[in-house]
Design an enzyme around this catalytic site. Structure first.
Site, PDB file in Angstrom:
ATOM      1  N   GLY A   1       0.841  -1.205   0.000  1.00 32.19           N
ATOM      2  CA  GLY A   1       0.000   0.000   0.000  1.00 32.19           C
ATOM      3  C   GLY A   1       0.869   1.245   0.000  1.00 32.19           C
ATOM      4  O   GLY A   1       1.840   1.322   0.746  1.00 32.19           O
TER       5      GLY A   1
ATOM      6  N   ARG B   1       0.536  -5.089  -5.345  1.00 36.17           N
ATOM      7  CA  ARG B   1       0.569  -6.233  -4.426  1.00 36.17           C
ATOM      8  C   ARG B   1       0.976  -7.418  -5.305  1.00 36.17           C
ATOM      9  O   ARG B   1       0.389  -7.635  -6.363  1.00 36.17           O
ATOM     10  CB  ARG B   1      -0.801  -6.463  -3.802  1.00 36.17           C
ATOM     11  CG  ARG B   1      -1.351  -5.214  -3.091  1.00 36.17           C
ATOM     12  CD  ARG B   1      -1.701  -5.493  -1.646  1.00 36.17           C
ATOM     13  NE  ARG B   1      -2.344  -4.339  -1.011  1.00 36.17           N
ATOM     14  CZ  ARG B   1      -1.811  -3.675  -0.005  1.00 36.17           C
ATOM     15  NH1 ARG B   1      -0.625  -4.004   0.458  1.00 36.17           N
ATOM     16  NH2 ARG B   1      -2.459  -2.667   0.552  1.00 36.17           N
TER      17      ARG B   1
ATOM     18  N   ASP C   1       5.601  -4.791   5.973  1.00 39.25           N
ATOM     19  CA  ASP C   1       6.251  -6.050   6.364  1.00 39.25           C
ATOM     20  C   ASP C   1       6.330  -7.060   5.225  1.00 39.25           C
ATOM     21  O   ASP C   1       7.315  -7.792   5.103  1.00 39.25           O
ATOM     22  CB  ASP C   1       5.613  -6.662   7.625  1.00 39.25           C
ATOM     23  CG  ASP C   1       4.104  -6.743   7.537  1.00 39.25           C
ATOM     24  OD1 ASP C   1       3.539  -6.311   6.508  1.00 39.25           O
ATOM     25  OD2 ASP C   1       3.490  -7.251   8.485  1.00 39.25           O
TER      26      ASP C   1
ATOM     27  N   THR D   1       4.529   2.528   5.446  1.00 33.80           N
ATOM     28  CA  THR D   1       3.138   2.046   5.524  1.00 33.80           C
ATOM     29  C   THR D   1       2.389   2.913   6.511  1.00 33.80           C
ATOM     30  O   THR D   1       2.936   3.277   7.557  1.00 33.80           O
ATOM     31  CB  THR D   1       3.055   0.571   5.968  1.00 33.80           C
ATOM     32  OG1 THR D   1       1.696   0.299   6.367  1.00 33.80           O
ATOM     33  CG2 THR D   1       3.961   0.213   7.121  1.00 33.80           C
TER      34      THR D   1
ATOM     35  N   ASP E   1       0.172   1.920   8.375  1.00 33.16           N
ATOM     36  CA  ASP E   1      -0.285   1.091   9.507  1.00 33.16           C
ATOM     37  C   ASP E   1       0.628   1.146  10.733  1.00 33.16           C
ATOM     38  O   ASP E   1       0.206   0.757  11.822  1.00 33.16           O
ATOM     39  CB  ASP E   1      -0.419  -0.375   9.061  1.00 33.16           C
ATOM     40  CG  ASP E   1      -1.407  -0.536   7.917  1.00 33.16           C
ATOM     41  OD1 ASP E   1      -2.290   0.324   7.766  1.00 33.16           O
ATOM     42  OD2 ASP E   1      -1.273  -1.520   7.157  1.00 33.16           O
TER      43      ASP E   1
ATOM     44  N   ASP F   1       2.978  -0.806  11.538  1.00 34.03           N
ATOM     45  CA  ASP F   1       2.909  -2.146  12.137  1.00 34.03           C
ATOM     46  C   ASP F   1       4.176  -2.986  11.939  1.00 34.03           C
ATOM     47  O   ASP F   1       4.118  -4.207  12.030  1.00 34.03           O
ATOM     48  CB  ASP F   1       1.707  -2.894  11.549  1.00 34.03           C
ATOM     49  CG  ASP F   1       1.808  -3.068  10.036  1.00 34.03           C
ATOM     50  OD1 ASP F   1       2.680  -2.441   9.420  1.00 34.03           O
ATOM     51  OD2 ASP F   1       1.005  -3.836   9.477  1.00 34.03           O
TER      52      ASP F   1
ATOM     53  N   ARG G   1      -5.037  -2.216   9.116  1.00 28.79           N
ATOM     54  CA  ARG G   1      -4.980  -3.680   8.920  1.00 28.79           C
ATOM     55  C   ARG G   1      -5.107  -4.387  10.270  1.00 28.79           C
ATOM     56  O   ARG G   1      -6.114  -4.225  10.929  1.00 28.79           O
ATOM     57  CB  ARG G   1      -3.687  -4.070   8.195  1.00 28.79           C
ATOM     58  CG  ARG G   1      -3.833  -5.390   7.444  1.00 28.79           C
ATOM     59  CD  ARG G   1      -2.546  -5.767   6.770  1.00 28.79           C
ATOM     60  NE  ARG G   1      -2.295  -5.007   5.574  1.00 28.79           N
ATOM     61  CZ  ARG G   1      -2.719  -5.361   4.371  1.00 28.79           C
ATOM     62  NH1 ARG G   1      -3.416  -6.440   4.207  1.00 28.79           N
ATOM     63  NH2 ARG G   1      -2.449  -4.617   3.313  1.00 28.79           N
TER      64      ARG G   1
HETATM   65  O1  F6P Z   1      -1.435  -1.449   4.511  1.00 27.90           O
HETATM   66  C1  F6P Z   1      -2.066  -0.256   4.207  1.00 27.90           C
HETATM   67  C2  F6P Z   1      -3.554  -0.460   4.064  1.00 27.90           C
HETATM   68  O2  F6P Z   1      -4.120   0.793   3.729  1.00 27.90           O
HETATM   69  C3  F6P Z   1      -4.270  -1.052   5.285  1.00 27.90           C
HETATM   70  O3  F6P Z   1      -4.498  -0.106   6.296  1.00 27.90           O
HETATM   71  C4  F6P Z   1      -5.506  -1.588   4.662  1.00 27.90           C
HETATM   72  O4  F6P Z   1      -6.041  -2.651   5.433  1.00 27.90           O
HETATM   73  C5  F6P Z   1      -5.042  -2.066   3.322  1.00 27.90           C
HETATM   74  O5  F6P Z   1      -3.828  -1.363   3.030  1.00 27.90           O
HETATM   75  C6  F6P Z   1      -5.998  -1.849   2.189  1.00 27.90           C
HETATM   76  O6  F6P Z   1      -5.455  -2.427   1.052  1.00 27.90           O
HETATM   77  P1  F6P Z   1      -6.008  -2.177  -0.413  1.00 27.90           P
HETATM   78  O7  F6P Z   1      -5.664  -0.763  -0.788  1.00 27.90           O
HETATM   79  O8  F6P Z   1      -5.269  -3.161  -1.237  1.00 27.90           O
HETATM   80  O9  F6P Z   1      -7.483  -2.366  -0.363  1.00 27.90           O
END
Ligand code: F6P
Length: 324
Positions: free
Chosen positions: A11, A72, A103, A125, A127, A129, A171
């Protein structure tokens, strides 16, 4: 060392561009050629590499998103993809790689290092995390966007004496919820790391109203529960309250990076190049007690877990426990 490459993966997060810019500036300062790998690990495997110059990067310090694009790419877990990536890097004469991401992206950097290709990670990120580091690039900007939205919601909540449940990203981590919740004076913060009872949240909101508050605010981390489900159960327990649920979603990933995100991104980007020149590999950068810190990827990712700021969470629990 003559040539290095940089990629962003997972992300996107505000401040990633500031990190890319610092890698390019520092690389050029040391007489290196710096290649951008477009679309993260997918671009690494497919050989989507472009030479970057100062004019490509200097405006981007203030822009959100990632100029290198992202993807991704779960396929990168497999060794055949990692080997393909290394042969692409070798084809371009690239000696080392900077990976900016979360991560999952670090796991990719670790695999490359284990196969003998030097890679350094920069945590990017929203998050927050990643184990070891107390801070990741983009977290500060995301909290600031979430808080701004929550403040606006609070205006309308107060006007109608409503209860708002605001779902924030993160997340599996509760960091955004804790920081935005504390900053907004939330009646309750719900995070995946802590068990909760909706009865207790109702009690806190009712106690707040009895003590004179004209609205109630619950900040809910996405990893804890779905907001619609939460609101439905809350409403059954508190039929007299007017309750609304809001999901802030991807707006938290966008916008201008804060000064903190840009400054740490710049520090990390420049230091990553220095570390690669020193011959380091299988490491990542992070922050501990406001200082730039170097972590061993294998040691830290395999043996440590991310910790949320329990002190902040507990403080909010205490401040909003008004009895009844
Ligand atoms: O890891 C960043 C994040 O924005 C998380 O907070 C969220 O759960 C996820 O990515 C959403 O992913 P996507 O943009 O692929 O829907």
């Amino acid at each position: 060392m003559k040539r290095i490459a940089v990629l962003t993966s997972g992300g996107d997060a505000p401040g990633m561009n500031a990190a890319v810019r610092a890698v390019v500036e520092q690389g050029i300062h040391h007489g290196l050629e710096v290649y951008g790998v477009y679309y993260g690990y997918r671009g690494l495997v497919e050989g989507d590499f472009r030479l970057l110059t100062l004019s490509d990067v200097h405006h981007n310090i203030r822009r959100g998103g990632t100029m290198l694009y992202s993807a991704r790419y779960p396929e990168f877990k497999h060794k055949e993809y990692q080997e393909k990536a290394i042969s692409q890097l070798e084809k371009f004469g690239i000696d080392a790689l900077v990976v900016i991401g979360g991560d999952g992206s670090f796991a990719g950097a670790l695999s490359l290092s284990k196969l003998g290709f030097p890679a350094v990670g920069i945590p990017g990120t929203i998050d927050n995390d990643i184990p070891g580091t107390e801070y990741t690039i983009g977290f500060d900007s995301a909290v600031s966007v979430a808080l701004d939205a929550i403040d606006k919601i609070s205006d309308t909540a107060a006007s109608h004496n409503r209860t708002f449940v605001v779902e924030v990203m993160g997340r599996h981590a509760g960091d955004i919820a804790i920081w935005a919740g504390v900053a907004a004076g939330a009646d309750a913060i719900i995070i995946p790391e802590e068990e909760f009872l909706i009865e207790d949240v109702v009690r806190r909101t009712e106690a707040g109203r009895s003590a004179g508050k004209d609205y109630s605010l619950v900040v809910l981390a996405e990893g804890a529960m779905d907001v619609d489900n939460f609101v439905e159960q809350f409403q059954v327990l508190a039929p007299d309250q007017s309750v609304r649920g809001v999901t802030l979603s991807h707006i938290q990933r966008g916008g201008t990076p804060t000064a903190r995100d840009r400054v740490f991104a710049t520090l990390m980007g420049a230091r990553s190049v220095d570390l690669l020149i020193e011959g380091q590999k299988a490491i990542y950068l992070g922050v501990r007690e406001e200082q730039l810190t170097v972590f061993d990827i294998v040691e830290t990712l395999e043996k440590t877990e991310h910790q949320v700021r329990q002190d902040l969470f507990q403080l909010n629990q205490k401040l909003t426990d008004r009895g009844n």
